[in-house]
Design a protein around this motif. Sequence first.
Motif, mmCIF file in Angstrom:
data_model
loop_
_atom_site.group_PDB
_atom_site.id
_atom_site.type_symbol
_atom_site.label_atom_id
_atom_site.label_comp_id
_atom_site.label_asym_id
_atom_site.label_seq_id
_atom_site.Cartn_x
_atom_site.Cartn_y
_atom_site.Cartn_z
ATOM 1 N N LEU A 1 0.912 -1.325 -0.014
ATOM 2 C CA LEU A 1 0.044 -0.048 -0.162
ATOM 3 C C LEU A 1 0.978 1.213 -0.315
ATOM 4 O O LEU A 1 0.908 2.168 -0.610
ATOM 5 N N LEU A 2 2.048 1.281 0.888
ATOM 6 C CA LEU A 2 2.911 2.016 0.497
ATOM 7 C C LEU A 2 3.245 2.400 -0.696
ATOM 8 O O LEU A 2 3.465 3.530 -0.868
ATOM 9 N N GLY A 3 3.924 1.493 -1.607
ATOM 10 C CA GLY A 3 4.645 2.213 -2.606
ATOM 11 C C GLY A 3 3.262 2.380 -3.473
ATOM 12 O O GLY A 3 4.054 2.988 -4.247
ATOM 13 N N ILE B 1 0.331 4.742 -14.735
ATOM 14 C CA ILE B 1 1.292 4.484 -13.455
ATOM 15 C C ILE B 1 0.152 4.825 -12.213
ATOM 16 O O ILE B 1 -0.376 4.259 -11.462
ATOM 17 N N ILE B 2 -0.387 6.017 -12.493
ATOM 18 C CA ILE B 2 -1.643 6.363 -11.219
ATOM 19 C C ILE B 2 -2.785 5.976 -10.515
ATOM 20 O O ILE B 2 -3.299 5.043 -9.953
ATOM 21 N N ILE B 3 -3.570 5.397 -12.032
ATOM 22 C CA ILE B 3 -4.701 4.989 -12.163
ATOM 23 C C ILE B 3 -4.784 3.165 -12.010
ATOM 24 O O ILE B 3 -5.545 2.449 -10.692
ATOM 25 N N PRO B 4 -3.686 2.605 -12.235
ATOM 26 C CA PRO B 4 -3.417 0.972 -11.357
ATOM 27 C C PRO B 4 -3.425 0.806 -9.825
ATOM 28 O O PRO B 4 -3.016 -0.272 -9.100
ATOM 29 N N LEU C 1 -4.754 -0.675 -7.351
ATOM 30 C CA LEU C 1 -4.098 -1.911 -6.109
ATOM 31 C C LEU C 1 -4.562 -1.154 -4.470
ATOM 32 O O LEU C 1 -4.407 -2.032 -3.545
ATOM 33 N N ALA C 2 -3.983 0.729 -4.636
ATOM 34 C CA ALA C 2 -4.073 1.213 -2.730
ATOM 35 C C ALA C 2 -5.301 1.023 -2.461
ATOM 36 O O ALA C 2 -5.348 0.696 -1.182
#
Length: 71
Positions: free
Chosen positions: A33-35, A52-55, A59-60
């Motif tokens: 999550l931090l990643g 990069i933002i969307i996936p 995932l977060a």
Amino acid sequence: MDNWSEYVGYLASVFVVCSFLLKKITTIRTVNLLGCICFVVYGIYSGTLWPIIIPNAVLAFIQIYHIIKKD
């Protein structure tokens, strides 16, 4: 620090790689999550990099869901 967002991207990579070295699922999800959060920040401040933002945002939210759910 000229390009601090680049360092955030490297930090994100470290978190994601480290999450594969762990054994306890809650710790794995937390480190991952931090990643993901770092990758979202990196994507936003590096010129709005949607791939990069969307996936990583998705995932977060998945990681947060599973951390809160705690089977």
